[in-house]
Design a protein around this motif. Sequence first.
Motif, PDB file in Angstrom:
ATOM      1  N   ALA A   3       0.781  -1.291   0.019  1.00 55.00           N
ATOM      2  CA  ALA A   3      -0.022   0.131   0.079  1.00 55.00           C
ATOM      3  C   ALA A   3       0.704   1.288  -0.027  1.00 55.00           C
ATOM      4  O   ALA A   3       0.660   2.208  -1.075  1.00 55.00           O
ATOM      5  N   LEU A   4       1.844   1.223   0.770  1.00 57.88           N
ATOM      6  CA  LEU A   4       2.817   2.396   0.828  1.00 57.88           C
ATOM      7  C   LEU A   4       3.515   2.533  -0.394  1.00 57.88           C
ATOM      8  O   LEU A   4       3.941   3.651  -1.075  1.00 57.88           O
ATOM      9  N   THR A   5       4.007   1.437  -1.247  1.00 54.53           N
ATOM     10  CA  THR A   5       4.464   1.764  -2.705  1.00 54.53           C
ATOM     11  C   THR A   5       3.709   2.693  -3.450  1.00 54.53           C
ATOM     12  O   THR A   5       4.198   3.496  -3.968  1.00 54.53           O
ATOM     13  N   GLY A   6       2.113   2.431  -3.572  1.00 56.33           N
ATOM     14  CA  GLY A   6       1.371   3.178  -4.150  1.00 56.33           C
ATOM     15  C   GLY A   6       1.375   4.802  -3.696  1.00 56.33           C
ATOM     16  O   GLY A   6       1.157   5.536  -4.549  1.00 56.33           O
ATOM     17  N   ALA A   7       1.278   4.722  -2.455  1.00 53.48           N
ATOM     18  CA  ALA A   7       1.143   5.966  -1.800  1.00 53.48           C
ATOM     19  C   ALA A   7       2.622   6.836  -2.102  1.00 53.48           C
ATOM     20  O   ALA A   7       2.583   8.097  -2.386  1.00 53.48           O
ATOM     21  N   VAL A   8       3.738   6.188  -2.035  1.00 54.52           N
ATOM     22  CA  VAL A   8       4.779   7.038  -2.055  1.00 54.52           C
ATOM     23  C   VAL A   8       4.919   7.259  -3.560  1.00 54.52           C
ATOM     24  O   VAL A   8       5.192   8.493  -3.783  1.00 54.52           O
ATOM     25  N   ASN A   9       4.424   6.503  -4.439  1.00 49.88           N
ATOM     26  CA  ASN A   9       4.460   6.681  -5.945  1.00 49.88           C
ATOM     27  C   ASN A   9       3.581   8.317  -6.105  1.00 49.88           C
ATOM     28  O   ASN A   9       3.846   8.905  -7.061  1.00 49.88           O
ATOM     29  N   LEU A  10       2.386   8.029  -5.600  1.00 51.33           N
ATOM     30  CA  LEU A  10       1.462   9.224  -5.739  1.00 51.33           C
ATOM     31  C   LEU A  10       2.047  10.516  -5.137  1.00 51.33           C
ATOM     32  O   LEU A  10       1.751  11.556  -5.776  1.00 51.33           O
ATOM     33  N   LEU A  11       2.679  10.373  -3.908  1.00 46.82           N
ATOM     34  CA  LEU A  11       2.884  11.775  -3.064  1.00 46.82           C
ATOM     35  C   LEU A  11       4.167  12.082  -3.053  1.00 46.82           C
ATOM     36  O   LEU A  11       4.603  13.218  -2.937  1.00 46.82           O
ATOM     37  N   ASP A  12       5.279  11.063  -3.441  1.00 45.29           N
ATOM     38  CA  ASP A  12       6.716  11.480  -3.409  1.00 45.29           C
ATOM     39  C   ASP A  12       7.120  12.322  -2.073  1.00 45.29           C
ATOM     40  O   ASP A  12       7.630  13.376  -1.895  1.00 45.29           O
ATOM     41  N   PRO A  13       6.826  11.512  -0.987  1.00 47.22           N
ATOM     42  CA  PRO A  13       6.982  12.444   0.416  1.00 47.22           C
ATOM     43  C   PRO A  13       8.558  11.939   0.613  1.00 47.22           C
ATOM     44  O   PRO A  13       9.415  11.265  -0.041  1.00 47.22           O
ATOM     45  N   GLU A  14       9.257  12.988   1.724  1.00 45.62           N
ATOM     46  CA  GLU A  14      10.629  12.749   1.927  1.00 45.62           C
ATOM     47  C   GLU A  14      10.695  11.228   2.723  1.00 45.62           C
ATOM     48  O   GLU A  14      11.800  10.708   2.923  1.00 45.62           O
ATOM     49  N   SER A  15       9.577  11.127   3.529  1.00 47.49           N
ATOM     50  CA  SER A  15       9.663  10.014   4.479  1.00 47.49           C
ATOM     51  C   SER A  15       8.235   9.406   4.685  1.00 47.49           C
ATOM     52  O   SER A  15       7.204  10.059   4.773  1.00 47.49           O
ATOM     53  N   GLY A  39       2.777  12.135  -8.037  1.00 44.63           N
ATOM     54  CA  GLY A  39       1.634  11.793  -9.343  1.00 44.63           C
ATOM     55  C   GLY A  39       2.078  10.578 -10.107  1.00 44.63           C
ATOM     56  O   GLY A  39       1.339  10.437 -11.024  1.00 44.63           O
ATOM     57  N   GLU A  40       2.947   9.778  -9.572  1.00 46.05           N
ATOM     58  CA  GLU A  40       3.248   8.617 -10.111  1.00 46.05           C
ATOM     59  C   GLU A  40       2.213   7.559 -10.085  1.00 46.05           C
ATOM     60  O   GLU A  40       2.625   6.422  -9.776  1.00 46.05           O
ATOM     61  N   LEU A  41       1.063   7.716 -10.856  1.00 39.73           N
ATOM     62  CA  LEU A  41       0.037   6.802 -10.711  1.00 39.73           C
ATOM     63  C   LEU A  41       0.243   5.426 -11.391  1.00 39.73           C
ATOM     64  O   LEU A  41       0.014   4.492 -10.795  1.00 39.73           O
ATOM     65  N   GLY A  42       1.163   5.518 -12.431  1.00 39.68           N
ATOM     66  CA  GLY A  42       1.533   4.478 -13.270  1.00 39.68           C
ATOM     67  C   GLY A  42       2.250   3.503 -12.487  1.00 39.68           C
ATOM     68  O   GLY A  42       2.173   2.376 -13.051  1.00 39.68           O
ATOM     69  N   HIS A  43       2.802   3.558 -11.303  1.00 42.08           N
ATOM     70  CA  HIS A  43       3.381   2.622 -10.675  1.00 42.08           C
ATOM     71  C   HIS A  43       3.018   2.394  -9.448  1.00 42.08           C
ATOM     72  O   HIS A  43       3.705   1.722  -8.524  1.00 42.08           O
ATOM     73  N   VAL A  44       1.622   2.576  -9.130  1.00 44.25           N
ATOM     74  CA  VAL A  44       0.824   2.223  -7.979  1.00 44.25           C
ATOM     75  C   VAL A  44       0.699   0.822  -8.360  1.00 44.25           C
ATOM     76  O   VAL A  44       0.303   0.163  -9.354  1.00 44.25           O
ATOM     77  N   PRO A  45       0.804  -0.184  -7.505  1.00 45.07           N
ATOM     78  CA  PRO A  45       0.688  -1.610  -7.654  1.00 45.07           C
ATOM     79  C   PRO A  45      -0.820  -2.165  -7.711  1.00 45.07           C
ATOM     80  O   PRO A  45      -1.440  -1.574  -6.910  1.00 45.07           O
TER      81      PRO A  45
END
Lengths: 402, 402
Positions: free
Chosen positions: A324-336, B252-258
């Motif tokens: 789930a966090l992989t998706g969230a990190v890809n969407l949000l690009d957080p520092e941490s 915004g990297e939706l393309g790499h959401v699992p």
Amino acid sequence: MSAPLHEARPAGPGRALPDTQQGMRRRNLSRVLHTVSAEGPLSRAAVASRIGLTRAAVSTLVDELIRSGLLEELGPERPGRVGRPGSALAVSGRGPAGIGAEVGVDHLAVCAVDLRGRVRSRAVRQVANRDRPPGPVAGDLTELVHRVVAEAEAEGLWPAGLAVAVPGLVARDARTVVRAPNLGWQDTDLGALLPSRFPLTVANEANFGALAELWLGEGTLRDFLHVSAEIGIGAAVVVDGRLLHGNRGFAGELGHVPVQPEGPECACGGRGCLEQYAGEEAVLRAAGLEPGEDRVGMLAGRAEQGDADVRRALRDAGTALGIALTGAVNLLDPESVVLGGALSGLAPWLLPSLRSELARRTAGPACPVSVSALGPEGPLLGAAHSVVRGVLDDPAAVAGRT
Amino acid sequence: MSAPLHEARPAGPGRALPDTQQGMRRRNLSRVLHTVSAEGPLSRAAVASRIGLTRAAVSTLVDELIRSGLLEELGPERPGRVGRPGSALAVSGRGPAGIGAEVGVDHLAVCAVDLRGRVRSRAVRQVANRDRPPGPVAGDLTELVHRVVAEAEAEGLWPAGLAVAVPGLVARDARTVVRAPNLGWQDTDLGALLPSRFPLTVANEANFGALAELWLGEGTLRDFLHVSAEIGIGAAVVVDGRLLHGNRGFAGELGHVPVQPEGPECACGGRGCLEQYAGEEAVLRAAGLEPGEDRVGMLAGRAEQGDADVRRALRDAGTALGIALTGAVNLLDPESVVLGGALSGLAPWLLPSLRSELARRTAGPACPVSVSALGPEGPLLGAAHSVVRGVLDDPAAVAGRT
């Protein structure tokens, strides 16, 4: 507070209030107070040089803040410095206090925090709130609030506002609990059940936990995803030092991100949501345990003792969190990513699989994942500090209320 | 531009620049210009009442904007109104222009937009940029820029800046393309390859597409997720009318959401990413077609003719989009999802399965999904308008450059 969590929508350029002398004065009062709060004790000259105003302008602002009881003079600075000794300024240890409160599934808590950020009074009560109607819960909470406020008042403080953390979704009015499944509440106007004496802000516990991390955390993070859990899985997104609310105020629902699209049905209407793999009940079920009181403590205790079923259940929960966090990190690009709240107590057994899942799904360096040093105290502290920040952000608004 | 896409990080209260008369004047110049731009033609009195300043203050600001060539007087308002007739003000149809450019996989495009938001000059060139080195691509683009600028200058406009949309991740410096897999670029300093005559901003095409939707779209959305696609799947998140950049500028990297945690490997390092199900190449593969030129046009044409394989492939892509968007909607709680860019051309065949997937995973009403009326033009228009908005946001910064 007119701005729940200090993030009312800014008006667009054409629609903003005019940029008046009065507005400038209010903003400069806030700059002076913030600067002394963050770096004090400071002399008037030091404040002036830090915020780029003249010493005369700062003196006028300081006088007003002293009259309002927000700043105080500590007496002349120690000799030996160059120039005429100035009197050091500090934020007041009396004056306004932020009252924070937390409605947990198994407890209620209230605390008072002064402008210096110190907890001056605190009350906690263990109570089973699951499926308990809002009226009695609010009644118990009110009793704790009165006790804490009385203690704070005895020390010369006065409550500038009450902020309440709840384990559920809160509407943008910052008083209606739209849905708190673990309390069994729905569309509950908590504002109507709590003392009307103070300005009130109700918000999701993960949001207050994230603000606590932003304001009090060890790092200097300004872009992060804060993940917490009590029974469900909550999260809050901080972007550029501001909480992301979402259109209805519901942003951060990490628990209902699909992790296995055809996985088990979830109460939210979805399938294979993260909560079905990493929520407390799912973990207890996977470990073959009955839900009882202090579930996190029990899981942590058993994992500590080497219980293989519990460790496996937590490892699998960490893997699901990682997806789930992989998706969230890809969407949000957080520092941490920061694990806080109740989750922080299980971090030793969740983190390895969580981190390796994130890493194997990321080409470059994976997003760092850390554990909040505030632990389960985060939401309560965040609530109280949100009131304190409200005073620092607009001291003129409370000046008349002393 | 000192603030790429007008969203430099705001300094915290204690660290902000002092709130000076000079800053106030600059902000008020912007308020006047924005107001006339959004609602003009307007008299000075009408501007004054809309922004809450005195008529005298507005007159001073208007005079400065006229001297800078940003506003112009249209002559006296039509008689019959009450009071002394005022001269109507409009933003200038000469003066500064925003130059927008787009590097696509199959084309290059440049346009000039004036302060009134009209496209005054435009040039497009079909060219296969896939795996073409940055130098020649930038060379061709520069040629188009010069052509468009010359045309704009012939009409009395002057370029206030150049903004370039690219199909890839751009660093926060707003000039380095960190990764554009479909161009084959990596860590490319595009700034060094383009004319240094203008202030330059490079950004991801989905980001400019989202800004175009924000500024020019039919609705009045301020919180939305904008999904676009050329070969990959890009998205951009707009929160409270501001683009979410993320820590590295990669949000915004939706393309790499699992979407299927154990699905096929992806070039990003992950598995089962959305792009493996809904990217153009995946859709072509699923439909048994060879990638060629104008892939979207080919897919749309075949779907239109009733090709069962293409329709099935698009339906499955819509389902995958629905799963990824369920997670995104839970995290961000947007008002709406907007399909833009190349995706908008395939919307009729993606939307039904996308919407039903979102609906079946949501207990309450599902997040609305709409199609951008700007279609594939969005990113180019967003780029040009970002320059125009920069002028409206701080007219004093360009005043000296006429």
